[in-house]
Design a protein around this motif. Structure first.
Motif, PDB file in Angstrom:
ATOM      1  N   GLY A  91       2.883   5.278  -6.591  1.00 13.00           N
ATOM      2  CA  GLY A  91       2.066   6.142  -5.733  1.00 13.00           C
ATOM      3  C   GLY A  91       0.592   6.066  -6.077  1.00 13.00           C
ATOM      4  N   ILE A  92       0.284   6.092  -7.377  1.00 10.78           N
ATOM      5  CA  ILE A  92      -1.113   6.012  -7.796  1.00 10.78           C
ATOM      6  C   ILE A  92      -1.704   4.663  -7.422  1.00 10.78           C
ATOM      7  CG2 ILE A  92      -2.592   5.870  -9.827  1.00 10.78           C
ATOM      8  CD1 ILE A  92      -1.965   8.686  -9.044  1.00 10.78           C
ATOM      9  N   VAL A  93      -0.936   3.586  -7.614  1.00 14.55           N
ATOM     10  CA  VAL A  93      -1.417   2.264  -7.231  1.00 14.55           C
ATOM     11  C   VAL A  93      -1.651   2.193  -5.731  1.00 14.55           C
ATOM     12  CG1 VAL A  93      -0.794  -0.183  -7.113  1.00 14.55           C
ATOM     13  CG2 VAL A  93      -0.371   1.106  -9.202  1.00 14.55           C
ATOM     14  N   GLY A  94      -0.747   2.806  -4.956  1.00 16.94           N
ATOM     15  CA  GLY A  94      -0.915   2.797  -3.510  1.00 16.94           C
ATOM     16  C   GLY A  94      -2.161   3.527  -3.061  1.00 16.94           C
ATOM     17  N   LEU A  95      -2.611   4.518  -3.822  1.00 17.29           N
ATOM     18  CA  LEU A  95      -3.819   5.270  -3.469  1.00 17.29           C
ATOM     19  C   LEU A  95      -5.078   4.648  -4.043  1.00 17.29           C
ATOM     20  CD1 LEU A  95      -2.456   8.898  -3.983  1.00 17.29           C
ATOM     21  CD2 LEU A  95      -3.012   7.785  -1.808  1.00 17.29           C
ATOM     22  N   PHE A  96      -4.934   3.549  -4.774  1.00 22.10           N
ATOM     23  CA  PHE A  96      -6.106   2.922  -5.375  1.00 22.10           C
ATOM     24  C   PHE A  96      -7.035   2.413  -4.268  1.00 22.10           C
ATOM     25  CE2 PHE A  96      -8.482  -0.462  -7.476  1.00 22.10           C
ATOM     26  CZ  PHE A  96      -8.864   0.166  -8.643  1.00 22.10           C
ATOM     27  N   PRO A  97      -8.321   2.784  -4.283  1.00 22.83           N
ATOM     28  CA  PRO A  97      -9.218   2.418  -3.187  1.00 22.83           C
ATOM     29  C   PRO A  97      -9.643   0.951  -3.251  1.00 22.83           C
ATOM     30  CG  PRO A  97     -10.412   3.628  -4.863  1.00 22.83           C
ATOM     31  CD  PRO A  97      -8.969   3.645  -5.282  1.00 22.83           C
ATOM     32  N   PRO A 658      -1.819   7.134   3.035  1.00 23.34           N
ATOM     33  CA  PRO A 658      -1.928   7.899   1.782  1.00 23.34           C
ATOM     34  C   PRO A 658      -0.865   8.988   1.665  1.00 23.34           C
ATOM     35  CG  PRO A 658      -3.724   8.426   3.289  1.00 23.34           C
ATOM     36  CD  PRO A 658      -3.044   7.233   3.846  1.00 23.34           C
ATOM     37  N   ILE A 659      -0.417   9.510   2.803  1.00 20.94           N
ATOM     38  CA  ILE A 659       0.642  10.529   2.746  1.00 20.94           C
ATOM     39  C   ILE A 659       1.946   9.887   2.288  1.00 20.94           C
ATOM     40  CG2 ILE A 659       1.929  12.203   4.142  1.00 20.94           C
ATOM     41  CD1 ILE A 659      -0.520  12.399   5.946  1.00 20.94           C
ATOM     42  N   ILE A 660       2.191   8.634   2.730  1.00 27.00           N
ATOM     43  CA  ILE A 660       3.376   7.908   2.269  1.00 27.00           C
ATOM     44  C   ILE A 660       3.310   7.720   0.755  1.00 27.00           C
ATOM     45  CG2 ILE A 660       4.586   5.695   2.383  1.00 27.00           C
ATOM     46  CD1 ILE A 660       3.657   5.467   5.291  1.00 27.00           C
ATOM     47  N   ALA A 661       2.119   7.404   0.259  1.00 25.95           N
ATOM     48  CA  ALA A 661       1.967   7.234  -1.195  1.00 25.95           C
ATOM     49  C   ALA A 661       2.270   8.535  -1.926  1.00 25.95           C
ATOM     50  CB  ALA A 661       0.558   6.746  -1.501  1.00 25.95           C
ATOM     51  N   LEU A 662       1.816   9.644  -1.366  1.00 22.33           N
ATOM     52  CA  LEU A 662       2.109  10.942  -2.001  1.00 22.33           C
ATOM     53  C   LEU A 662       3.602  11.237  -1.947  1.00 22.33           C
ATOM     54  CD1 LEU A 662      -0.853  13.105  -0.627  1.00 22.33           C
ATOM     55  CD2 LEU A 662      -0.617  12.081  -2.901  1.00 22.33           C
ATOM     56  N   GLY A 663       4.263  10.841  -0.842  1.00 27.09           N
ATOM     57  CA  GLY A 663       5.703  11.052  -0.760  1.00 27.09           C
ATOM     58  C   GLY A 663       6.462  10.224  -1.780  1.00 27.09           C
ATOM     59  N   ILE A 664       5.953   9.034  -2.075  1.00 23.44           N
ATOM     60  CA  ILE A 664       6.579   8.207  -3.115  1.00 23.44           C
ATOM     61  C   ILE A 664       6.447   8.875  -4.479  1.00 23.44           C
ATOM     62  CG2 ILE A 664       6.408   6.005  -4.342  1.00 23.44           C
ATOM     63  CD1 ILE A 664       5.578   4.713  -1.715  1.00 23.44           C
ATOM     64  N   MET A 665       5.316   9.515  -4.717  1.00 19.05           N
ATOM     65  CA  MET A 665       5.066  10.162  -6.004  1.00 19.05           C
ATOM     66  C   MET A 665       5.877  11.437  -6.194  1.00 19.05           C
ATOM     67  SD  MET A 665       0.935   9.753  -6.182  1.00 19.05           S
ATOM     68  CE  MET A 665       0.846  10.630  -7.739  1.00 19.05           C
ATOM     69  N   SER A 666       6.367  12.014  -5.125  1.00 19.85           N
ATOM     70  CA  SER A 666       7.080  13.288  -5.244  1.00 19.85           C
ATOM     71  C   SER A 666       8.287  13.136  -6.157  1.00 19.85           C
ATOM     72  CB  SER A 666       7.534  13.772  -3.856  1.00 19.85           C
ATOM     73  OG  SER A 666       8.301  14.944  -3.972  1.00 19.85           O
ATOM     74  N   LYS A 676      10.331  10.813  -1.084  1.00 27.53           N
ATOM     75  CA  LYS A 676      10.398  11.452   0.232  1.00 27.53           C
ATOM     76  C   LYS A 676       9.859  10.575   1.348  1.00 27.53           C
ATOM     77  CE  LYS A 676      10.272  16.267  -1.315  1.00 27.53           C
ATOM     78  NZ  LYS A 676       9.606  17.588  -1.170  1.00 27.53           N
ATOM     79  N   SER A 677       9.478   9.371   1.026  1.00 27.66           N
ATOM     80  CA  SER A 677       8.897   8.472   2.035  1.00 27.66           C
ATOM     81  C   SER A 677       9.918   7.499   2.618  1.00 27.66           C
ATOM     82  CB  SER A 677       7.736   7.674   1.411  1.00 27.66           C
ATOM     83  OG  SER A 677       6.691   8.518   1.028  1.00 27.66           O
ATOM     84  N   ALA A 680       9.655   6.570   6.297  1.00 28.73           N
ATOM     85  CA  ALA A 680       8.496   5.741   6.665  1.00 28.73           C
ATOM     86  C   ALA A 680       8.874   4.263   6.780  1.00 28.73           C
ATOM     87  CB  ALA A 680       7.385   5.907   5.634  1.00 28.73           C
ATOM     88  N   VAL A 681       9.916   3.853   6.066  1.00 28.71           N
ATOM     89  CA  VAL A 681      10.297   2.438   6.091  1.00 28.71           C
ATOM     90  C   VAL A 681      10.720   2.035   7.492  1.00 28.71           C
ATOM     91  CG1 VAL A 681      11.946   0.749   5.209  1.00 28.71           C
ATOM     92  CG2 VAL A 681      10.946   2.436   3.667  1.00 28.71           C
ATOM     93  N   LEU A 682      11.603   2.834   8.126  1.00 34.87           N
ATOM     94  CA  LEU A 682      12.066   2.499   9.463  1.00 34.87           C
ATOM     95  C   LEU A 682      10.940   2.601  10.487  1.00 34.87           C
ATOM     96  CD1 LEU A 682      15.600   4.168   9.612  1.00 34.87           C
ATOM     97  CD2 LEU A 682      15.030   1.748   9.373  1.00 34.87           C
ATOM     98  N   ILE A 683      10.024   3.556  10.278  1.00 33.77           N
ATOM     99  CA  ILE A 683       8.910   3.691  11.220  1.00 33.77           C
ATOM    100  C   ILE A 683       8.001   2.467  11.155  1.00 33.77           C
ATOM    101  CG2 ILE A 683       6.868   5.051  11.793  1.00 33.77           C
ATOM    102  CD1 ILE A 683       8.363   7.525  10.828  1.00 33.77           C
ATOM    103  N   ILE A 684       7.670   2.030   9.950  1.00 37.05           N
ATOM    104  CA  ILE A 684       6.820   0.848   9.796  1.00 37.05           C
ATOM    105  C   ILE A 684       7.547  -0.403  10.268  1.00 37.05           C
ATOM    106  CG2 ILE A 684       5.623  -0.602   8.112  1.00 37.05           C
ATOM    107  CD1 ILE A 684       5.020   1.918   6.524  1.00 37.05           C
ATOM    108  N   PHE A 685       8.852  -0.475  10.003  1.00 42.35           N
ATOM    109  CA  PHE A 685       9.636  -1.607  10.476  1.00 42.35           C
ATOM    110  C   PHE A 685       9.636  -1.669  11.999  1.00 42.35           C
ATOM    111  CE2 PHE A 685      13.989  -3.742  10.741  1.00 42.35           C
ATOM    112  CZ  PHE A 685      13.442  -4.999  10.569  1.00 42.35           C
ATOM    113  N   SER A 686       9.726  -0.505  12.637  1.00 43.33           N
ATOM    114  CA  SER A 686       9.645  -0.453  14.096  1.00 43.33           C
ATOM    115  C   SER A 686       8.287  -0.925  14.579  1.00 43.33           C
ATOM    116  CB  SER A 686       9.911   0.981  14.581  1.00 43.33           C
ATOM    117  OG  SER A 686       9.702   1.097  15.966  1.00 43.33           O
ATOM    118  N   LEU A 687       7.234  -0.554  13.845  1.00 42.41           N
ATOM    119  CA  LEU A 687       5.887  -0.983  14.208  1.00 42.41           C
ATOM    120  C   LEU A 687       5.744  -2.495  14.067  1.00 42.41           C
ATOM    121  CD1 LEU A 687       3.027  -0.139  15.008  1.00 42.41           C
ATOM    122  CD2 LEU A 687       2.536   0.256  12.587  1.00 42.41           C
TER     123      LEU A 687
END
Length: 863
Positions: A91-97, A658-666, A676-677, A680-687
Motif C-alpha cells: 500500500g505504501i509503495v502504491g502511494l509513492f508519488p 490511491p483509495i485502492i492502495a489504502l484498501g490494500i493496507m487495511s 478490502k480492494s 477493484a480487480v474485477l472493475i479494472i479488469f472490466s476496464l
C-alpha cells in the motif's frame, strides 16, 4: 512509449484523448502539450491519501503490538502475521508519488489500461485485415460450389460401399431357404470376409485410400510432406521455380509442402473429418443390413410355426397399410395351440428381391421406399438427413481450416479508409461502421481446388469375368441398388420435417398469391425496398439472409424522404394552380361576381382533403427520416457513447487508485493480498477488456442485425395479411402498417446494437463482477427525441404551408372584390352612373338615360 504487450498504432486516438485529459503519467502515457491541472489536483489528493496511509501504518503497528502482547501471537489472532505486513508495504509503495504528480498505483492502472487499448487495437486491426484479404467485405464467406456435384455424391457412394461391405460380412444363421437370403456368410461361413471388422482409417496409407475390397475404394488427399530429394527438379536448386511448381503438385508429392499452406490445412481437415463420417455411415449401414435380413426372413418363412415373433417394425408397417392387418403373419405364441398357416400372408407383402434382370443381390427399391425407410431407418435416425449432416460437418471442418489460414496470414497492407481506421485505433471504430456495412455483401471465397476425394463403387457382379474377385460374390447380397431409394426417402423426410430452405419458400409463394388488399401490397412493397434496397423480397423468405441491412435501410429512407418532398412540392404547385384558376373572376361588360362558386367548391374540397393528405405526407417523411438517418446512426451513437463511458471509467479508476492502495493496507481485509480492494480487480479488469469487447460487440451486432431483419421480414407480412384477411383496407391502413413495421425495426435494431455496450458491461458478471453502465443508451434516446421533435416541426410546417395556396387564393378574391367596391363608390361620388342602374324619366336626352321605356343607355348625352 513504455513496454507494451501489444502493438499500438502511433496515432491511436484513445491514447491521444487520455493524454489530453491526464497529461504525463510517469512516462507511461506518451503525450505532447500535456495539460497540468489534473496532475496538480491528483498530487494533492495523493498526498492526502499518503497521509491517511501513514496513519493506517501507525494504527496497524500499535494495534498489532498490543494484540501480540495480549494474545501471545504475532499481530493477534484476527490479523494475519504474514499478509498484513506485506499489504502494508504494498500500500505504501502504491502511494509513492511519481514526478508527474501521480502515485505508483495510478501509473500501474494506466499501464493496464494501455494494454486494454492494445488488445482493442489488435482486434480492430484483425477485422480490417480480414476485410482486406477477403474482398473488402466483413460478410465474406467460404464458397463450396461443388457440394451438390462433388462432395455429396462421393459420400453417397461411400455409404453404398459400406452397405455392401456389411452385407458381405454379416454372419446370419440359416433359416428357411438359405439360397433366398443370398448372404455370403450364410452359405460360405468360412469366407475370410465373414465377420470381418471394418478396416481402420489410416491417413498414412501410401496409396492414400480407404479400401473396402470388392465394395469400393475411397481415395483421399495426400497429407505427406514432399521430400525435395525425390524430385529431380529440386536436385539443383530447391528454391527454383520448377522445384516449387513440383512441390505444389499435391496429387503427386503431397499437400504439405508448406505446413501453413491452404492446401495442407484443407487436407488435414479432410483427414480429420473422414474417420468420424465413416464410423457414422457404417453404423447406419449395419442397421440397414439387419433390417434387410429381418424382412427377408419374414417374407419367406413367416408362416412357419417354429420362428420367433415378427419384428415390431414390420408389424408397424402391416398395421399402417389398409387390408394387410389380418394378413401380416404374427407367429404363434409358445404353449398356445398352433394356428394353421395363412397361405396369403407372405403373398401380401412386397417381394424384397430386386428384378433379376437387373443388378442381382440388392433389395427391391420399392420395398426400401415403402417399408425399410419409413418403418426401420427413419425411426432409427429420428428423421435426420445423415448424408446432409455429414456433408455439413465436412464443409465445416474445411471452413475452419480456411479460418486458420486467414488468421496466420501476415498483416495486410491497408489503404484508404481502412488504413485510417487502423491508425485511429479502436476508439473511433464506430465511425467506420457504415463504410463496412456498404461493402460487398455477396463476396464469396472460392477455395479453388478442394482436397481430392473419390469413391469408386463396385459394378454389377453379373458382368464380371469368371475368376475375378467381383465374380465370387455373384448371387450374394450387396444391397447397392436399393441405396438410391433410401437416400431419396431420407431426404424427402428431412424436407417435410423442418428443412427451411425447401419448405418455407412455398409458404411465401402462397402469401404472395393470396395477398390482394392494397394496404398489404403496399406494405410488402415497402418491406421489399427497405430489406433489399431494390424491391427484392427474397430476404422475406426463411433460409435466405438479409445482408447489409443498415446500408439498404438507409438508402431506402433517403429515397422515401426525397419522394415525399417531390410529392409535397408537386401537391403545392397543383393546389396553387387550381386555386388561381378557380379564383378568376371574369367580367362581362364590366360586370363580375365577388366570389366565384367554383372557387368555393375547390376551397371546401381542399379543406376536407388537405389534413389527411398532409398527415400522410408527414408520416412518410418521418418514416424516411427514421430509416435514412436515425437507424444508420444507431451503431455510431452507441459506440461513441460507449467510448465516452470508457473515458469516464478511466477517470473513475484513476481517482480510485490511491483509495485502492489504502484498501490494500487495511489490516482487516478479507483477501490475503488485496485486503478490502478485492472488488477493484474485477472493475479494472472490466476496464481493460472494454475496448476489445466494444469492437467485438459492434462486429457481432452487424451479423445479428442481418439475422434480426430477416426474422422480422419473414413473419411481418404474414401477420399483417392474417390480421386483415377478409377485411377491406386502403391507403391509410397501409401507411399505419408501414409505421408499425418501421417501429418494430427501430426497437429491434436498438436492442441489437446495444451489444456494443451490453457485452462490456455484463461480460464479467459471469465470474462475480457487477454490470457497469455509463448511460450509453441515454445518448441514443436523446437523439431519437430530437429527431422526432425535428420531424414533427417539419410536419407542422408542412401542414400550415399546405393551407397557403387556398389562403392566398381567398385573399386574392377578397382583394379584387374590395377594389371593385371602392371603384363603384368613387364613381358615385363624382356623379357618374352605375352601369347596372335603370333609366329614369321619359325620352332619351338625359345623361345616362335612354329612350322612353328603354333600358340602360350609354354614358353620354343623347344625340
Amino acid at each position: 512509449m513504455s513496454l507494451s504487450l501489444f502493438t499500438i498504432p502511433a496515432n491511436d486516438q484513445s491514447i491521444f484523448y487520455l493524454g489530453q485529459i491526464f497529461g504525463n503519467i510517469g512516462g507511461v502515457l506518451p503525450v505532447t502539450n500535456a495539460p497540468l491541472l489534473l496532475s496538480v489536483m491528483f498530487k494533492v489528493l495523493n498526498t492526502a491519501a499518503l497521509s491517511v496511509g501513514a496513519m493506517i501504518v501507525v494504527y496497524t503497528t500499535v494495534a498489532g503490538l498490543l494484540s501480540t502482547a495480549s494474545e501471545g501471537e504475532f499481530l493477534g489472532k484476527k490479523w494475519s502475521g504474514l499478509w498484513v505486513p506485506v499489504r502494508t508495504v504494498l500500500g505504501i509503495v502504491g502511494l509513492f508519488p511519481s514526478s508527474g504528480g501521480y502515485c505508483a498505483i495510478q501509473v500501474i492502472i494506466m499501464w493496464l489500461i494501455l494494454q486494454g487499448i492494445g488488445l482493442g487495437d489488435t482486434l480492430w486491426t484483425a477485422v480490417l485485415n480480414f476485410m482486406n484479404q477477403n474482398g473488402g467485405s466483413p460478410y465474406a464467406s467460404v464458397n463450396f460450389p461443388d457440394v451438390g456435384s462433388h462432395i455429396k455424391p462421393k459420400f453417397e457412394n461411400l455409404f453404398k460401399g459400406l452397405v455392401c461391405y456389411e452385407s458381405l460380412a454379416a454372419t446370419y444363421q440359416k433359416g428357411g431357404d438359405p439360397e433366398k437370403y443370398s448372404y455370403l456368410c450364410t452359405s460360405n461361413p468360412s469366407d475370410p470376409r465373414c465377420g470381418a471388422s471394418l478396416p481402420e482409417f489410416n491417413a498414412e496409407n501410401p496409396r492414400h485410400s480407404y479400401d473396402l475390397g470388392v465394395c469400393g475404394t475411397l481415395q483421399f488427399c495426400n497429407p505427406s510432406v514432399p521430400n525435395p530429394q525425390n524430385i529431380p527438379e529440386c536436385n539443383s536448386d530447391v528454391s527454383s521455380r520448377e522445384c516449387k511448381k513440383q512441390l505444389q503438385d499435391t496429387k503427386k508429392w503431397g499437400a504439405c509442402y508448406d505446413q501453413n499452406s491452404l492446401d495442407c490445412l484443407l487436407c488435414k481437415a479432410q483427414i480429420q473429418a473422414l474417420p468420424g463420417i465413416i464410423s457414422v455411415f457404417d453404423s447406419i449401414a449395419k442397421k440397414f443390413v439387419d433390417l434387410d435380413y429381418d424382412y427377408q426372413k419374414f417374407y419367406y418363412t413367416s408362416t412357419s410355426q417354429t420362428l420367433n415373433k415378427t419384428p415390431q417394425w414390420i408389424q408397424d408397417f402391416c398395421n399402417a397399410k389398409p387390408g394387410l392387418q389380418n394378413k401380416c403373419c404374427v407367429n404363434n405364441i409358445p404353449g398356445m395351440p398352433a394356428e394353421p398357416p395363412d397361405p396369403l400372408c407372405s403373398r401380401s407383402i412386397f417381394n424384397p428381391q430386386y428384378d433379376p434382370k437387373s443388378l442381382e443381390g440388392s433389395v427391391n427399391p420399392h420395398v426400401v421406399e415403402e417399408v425399410y425407410a419409413p418403418y426401420g431407418i427413419l425411426p432409427y435416425l429420428g428423421d435426420v438427413d445423415f448424408m446432409t449432416a455429414a456433408t455439413n460437418q465436412y464443409i465445416g471442418l474445411l471452413t475452419g481450416a480456411y479460418t486458420s489460414y486467414i488468421a496466420a496470414l501476415p498483416p495486410a497492407q491497408l489503404s484508404g479508409w481502412q488504413a485510417e481506421a487502423r491508425n485511429n485505433g479502436w476508439i473511433l471504430a464506430g465511425m467506420y461502421y457504415f463504410s463496412m456495412s456498404k461493402a460487398n455483401a455477396s463476396r464469396q471465397i472460392n477455395l479453388g481446388n478442394l482436397p481430392s476425394l473419390e469413391m469408386s463403387v463396385m459394378i454389377d457382379p453379373m458382368g464380371a469375368p469368371d475368376g475375378s474377385s467381383l465374380a465370387t460374390i455373384k448371387g450374394y447380397r450387396n444391397n447397392i441398388a436399393g441405396m438410391n431409394s433410401l437416400l431419396e426417402a431420407i431426404n424427402d423426410a428431412a424436407e417435410k420435417n423442418g428443412d427451411l430452405s425447401s419448405s418455407a419458400t412455398p409458404v411465401f409463394k402462397g402469401i404472395s398469391n393470396s395477398i390482394s388488399h392494397s394496404s398489404i401490397n403496399m406494405l410488402k412493397d415497402f418491406m421489399s425496398y427497405v430489406a433489399g434496397g431494390n424491391g427484392d423480397f427474397s430476404t422475406g423468405v426463411a433460409g435466405k439472409l438479409a445482408v447489409n441491412p443498415l446500408a439498404k435501410i438507409s438508402a431506402s429512407g433517403y429515397h422515401l424522404m426525397f419522394q415525399t418532398q417531390i410529392a409535397f412540392g408537386a401537391t403545392m404547385f397543383a393546389v396553387g394552380v387550381a386555386a388561381g384558376l378557380t379564383a378568376l373572376n371574369f367580367t362581362v361588360l364590366g360586370t363580375g361576381m365577388t366570389l366565384p362558386p367554383q372557387y368555393e367548391i375547390f376551397k371546401a374540397l381542399w379543406n376536407i382533403i388537405s389534413p389527411l393528405w398532409i398527415l400522410m405526407i408527414s408520416a412518410l417523411f418521418s418514416l424516411g427520416a427514421i430509416l435514412g438517418i436515425y437507424l444508420p446512426l444507431i451503431p455510431y451513437t452507441i459506440y461513441i457513447m460507449g467510448a465516452v463511458g470508457w473515458l469516464m471509467a478511466t477517470l473513475e479508476a484513476m481517482v480510485a487508485g490511491p483509495i485502492i492502495a489504502l484498501g490494500i493496507m487495511s489490516p482487516s481485509g478479507q483477501h490475503e493480498l488485496l485486503g478490502k480492494s478485492e472488488p477493484a480487480v474485477l472493475i479494472i479488469f472490466s476496464l481493460i477488456l472494454r475496448p476489445s469487447l466494444m469492437v467485438f460487440g459492434m462486429m457481432a451486432s452487424m451479423f445479428l442485425a442481418s439475422v434480426v431483419v430477416t426474422m422480422i421480414n419473414v413473419g411481418f407480412a404474414k401477420v399483417a395479411d392474417d390480421m386483415f384477411s377478409g377485411h377491406s383496407s386502403g391507403l391509410v391502413e397501409g401507411i399505419v402498417f408501414m409505421i408499425a413495421y418501421t417501429s418494430l425495426l427501430v426497437m429491434a435494431l436498438n436492442k441489437v446494437f446495444s451489444l456494443i455496450h451490453v457485452i462490456p458491461e455484463k461480460a464479467l458478471t459471469y465470474i462475480g463482477g457487477q454490470a457497469m453502465s455509463y448511460g450509453e443508451g441515454e445518448g441514443l434516446a436523446g437523439m431519437k427525441q430530437a429527431m422526432e421533435g425535428g420531424t414533427g416541426a417539419i410536419a407542422g410546417g408542412g401542414k400550415e404551408s399546405g393551407q397557403a395556396p387556398a389562403a392566398a387564393a381567398t385573399k386574392m378574391g377578397q382583394d379584387r372584390a374590395h377594389a371593385r367596391e371602392e371603384s363603384r363608390r368613387h364613381q358615385e361620388s363624382r356623379g357618374g352612373t352605375d352601369l347596372t342602374a335603370q333609366s329614369k324619366g321619359p325620352g332619351g336626352g338625359q345623361p345616362g338615360g335612354g329612350a322612353p321605356g328603354g333600358g340602360g343607355g350609354g354614358g353620354g348625352p343623347s344625340p
